[in-house]
Design an enzyme around this catalytic site. Structure first.
Site, PDB file in Angstrom:
ATOM      1  CG  HIS A  34      52.040   0.964  96.731  1.00  0.00           C
ATOM      2  ND1 HIS A  34      52.746   2.069  96.314  1.00  0.00           N
ATOM      3  CD2 HIS A  34      52.204   0.026  95.762  1.00  0.00           C
ATOM      4  CE1 HIS A  34      53.341   1.797  95.167  1.00  0.00           C
ATOM      5  NE2 HIS A  34      53.019   0.565  94.797  1.00  0.00           N
ATOM      6  CG  HIS A  37      49.837   3.241  93.209  1.00  0.00           C
ATOM      7  ND1 HIS A  37      49.928   2.062  93.908  1.00  0.00           N
ATOM      8  CD2 HIS A  37      50.195   2.933  91.932  1.00  0.00           C
ATOM      9  CE1 HIS A  37      50.310   1.084  93.100  1.00  0.00           C
ATOM     10  NE2 HIS A  37      50.496   1.590  91.897  1.00  0.00           N
ATOM     11  CG  ASP A 150      57.497   1.254  87.077  1.00  0.00           C
ATOM     12  OD1 ASP A 150      57.677   0.047  86.922  1.00  0.00           O
ATOM     13  OD2 ASP A 150      56.813   1.730  88.008  1.00  0.00           O
TER      14      ASP A 150
HETATM   15  P1  AMP Z   1      51.690   0.270  88.726  1.00  0.00           P
HETATM   16  O1  AMP Z   1      50.347   0.190  89.375  1.00  0.00           O
HETATM   17  O2  AMP Z   1      52.728  -0.568  89.383  1.00  0.00           O
HETATM   18  O3  AMP Z   1      51.606   0.093  87.236  1.00  0.00           O
HETATM   19  O4  AMP Z   1      52.189   1.750  88.943  1.00  0.00           O
HETATM   20  C1  AMP Z   1      51.411   2.847  88.577  1.00  0.00           C
HETATM   21  C2  AMP Z   1      52.258   4.098  88.677  1.00  0.00           C
HETATM   22  O5  AMP Z   1      52.704   4.252  90.018  1.00  0.00           O
HETATM   23  C3  AMP Z   1      53.500   4.041  87.793  1.00  0.00           C
HETATM   24  O6  AMP Z   1      53.712   5.327  87.218  1.00  0.00           O
HETATM   25  C4  AMP Z   1      54.584   3.688  88.774  1.00  0.00           C
HETATM   26  O7  AMP Z   1      55.861   4.146  88.385  1.00  0.00           O
HETATM   27  C5  AMP Z   1      54.104   4.418  90.006  1.00  0.00           C
HETATM   28  N1  AMP Z   1      54.709   3.807  91.207  1.00  0.00           N
HETATM   29  C6  AMP Z   1      54.674   2.503  91.565  1.00  0.00           C
HETATM   30  N2  AMP Z   1      55.408   2.302  92.688  1.00  0.00           N
HETATM   31  C7  AMP Z   1      55.924   3.514  93.023  1.00  0.00           C
HETATM   32  C8  AMP Z   1      56.764   3.971  94.080  1.00  0.00           C
HETATM   33  N3  AMP Z   1      57.240   3.155  95.016  1.00  0.00           N
HETATM   34  N4  AMP Z   1      57.083   5.278  94.118  1.00  0.00           N
HETATM   35  C9  AMP Z   1      56.618   6.135  93.169  1.00  0.00           C
HETATM   36  N5  AMP Z   1      55.823   5.769  92.157  1.00  0.00           N
HETATM   37  C10 AMP Z   1      55.467   4.475  92.069  1.00  0.00           C
END
Ligand code: AMP
Length: 283
Positions: A34, A37, A150
């Site tokens: 999204h 990312h 996170d």
């Molecule tokens: P995930 O796919 O959920 O493991 O996230 C991958 C990376 O994207 C991690 O470093 C998350 O902290 C970051 N991330 C996920 N959602 C957001 C968001 N809304 N804003 C900024 N970074 C994000």
């Protein structure tokens, strides 16, 4: 844009690129990309010669009974978003490729992983640090980007890279939100229309607490009570934790300041959502 599934192929390509003096930016993800990312990807693009994102739903960071099986996956859509953000390579290994039979090595960060998500998801951070360490060894990034959504994960990864002398710069990026304030998350896809509305209570709690803090309320106890009240106004959300902690050490505080972290984890229906802010920051 290239898709690589083999650890060996990815590692050879990365070592060759680094040998040629090319810098690599890595954005580790679990896919179902999204705009949150995409913001990390664009920043990575602007910093390095080669932009690599990993898409891997890492089984070792999910506990028994969590959503590993049903975690949303859509490689076609991810490829479109990654290409638009300028990704050169998607590294998308299979589970057996990352954890072959006989696998038994783990990376563990100690104190920082005990509270918050570490307390409510035992073993979660051991899975995160292990997979990130493996990705760093395979991809050899000069820069790796993580979201502050996170917050604890970012703190734990900073600690790991510093403690274990990993030659990678960690960049923390702002939380990207929907227009109505909900922090973007792949797990938002689980929410029904009604739950999607209820989920706004997290952002409402962050705003309520920050404005009370700005109005002079410094007591962590009082601010925590306020956040709890705001969230409990919604009928069904179940609070996993609401905590005010030092933004660096993640230790509990009695009196807050601008660097205090307010961290929330709330279940809306069957979906566990997290959000956070530093009291002195905008959110
Ligand atoms: P995930 O796919 O959920 O493991 O996230 C991958 C990376 O994207 C991690 O470093 C998350 O902290 C970051 N991330 C996920 N959602 C957001 C968001 N809304 N804003 C900024 N970074 C994000």
């Amino acid at each position: 844009m290239q898709i690589i599934e083999s650890v060996n192929e990815m590692q050879q390509l990365s070592l060759k690129a680094r040998g040629e003096g090319r810098s690599i930016a890595l954005v580790p993800t679990m896919g179902y990309l999204h705009e949150g990312h995409a913001s990390l990807l664009r920043e990575g693009r602007s910093r390095c010669d080669l932009l690599i994102t990993s898409i891997f739903v890492n089984p070792t960071q999910f506990g028994a009974g969590e959503d590993f099986e049903k975690y949303p996956r859509d490689m076609e859509r991810d490829m479109t978003i990654a290409a638009a953000a300028g990704v050169d390579i998607i590294f998308a290994p299979k589970g057996e490729e990352m954890y072959p039979e006989g696998y038994q090595s783990w990376v563990n960060v100690d104190k920082l992983t005990l509270p918050l998500c570490g307390a409510s998801r035992p073993g979660h951070f051991r899975g995160v640090t292990t997979v990130v360490c493996k990705l760093f060894n395979i991809i050899q990034p000069s820069v790796a980007l993580f979201g502050r959504k996170d917050y604890q994960q970012l703190a734990v990864i900073r600690r790991m890279t510093s403690d274990l002398n990993m030659a990678v710069e960690i960049i923390g990026m702002p939380i990207v939100r929907e227009a109505d304030g909900l922090a973007m998350s792949s797990r938002n896809a689980y929410l029904s229309a009604e739950e999607r509305q209820k989920a706004l209570c997290l952002n409402r709690a962050l705003h309520g607490v920050r404005s009370a803090f700005r109005g002079g309320e410094l007591s962590a106890l009082a601010l925590r009570r306020l956040a709890t009240e705001i969230i409990e106004k919604e009928t069904s959300p179940v609070i996993d934790y609401i905590e005010l902690r030092d933004g660096t050490t993640l230790e509990e505080v009695a009196t807050t300041d601008g660097k205090t972290l307010l961290a929330l984890a709330v279940r809306v229906g069957r979906t566990r959502l997290i959000d956070n802010c530093l009291l002195g920051d905008e959110c």
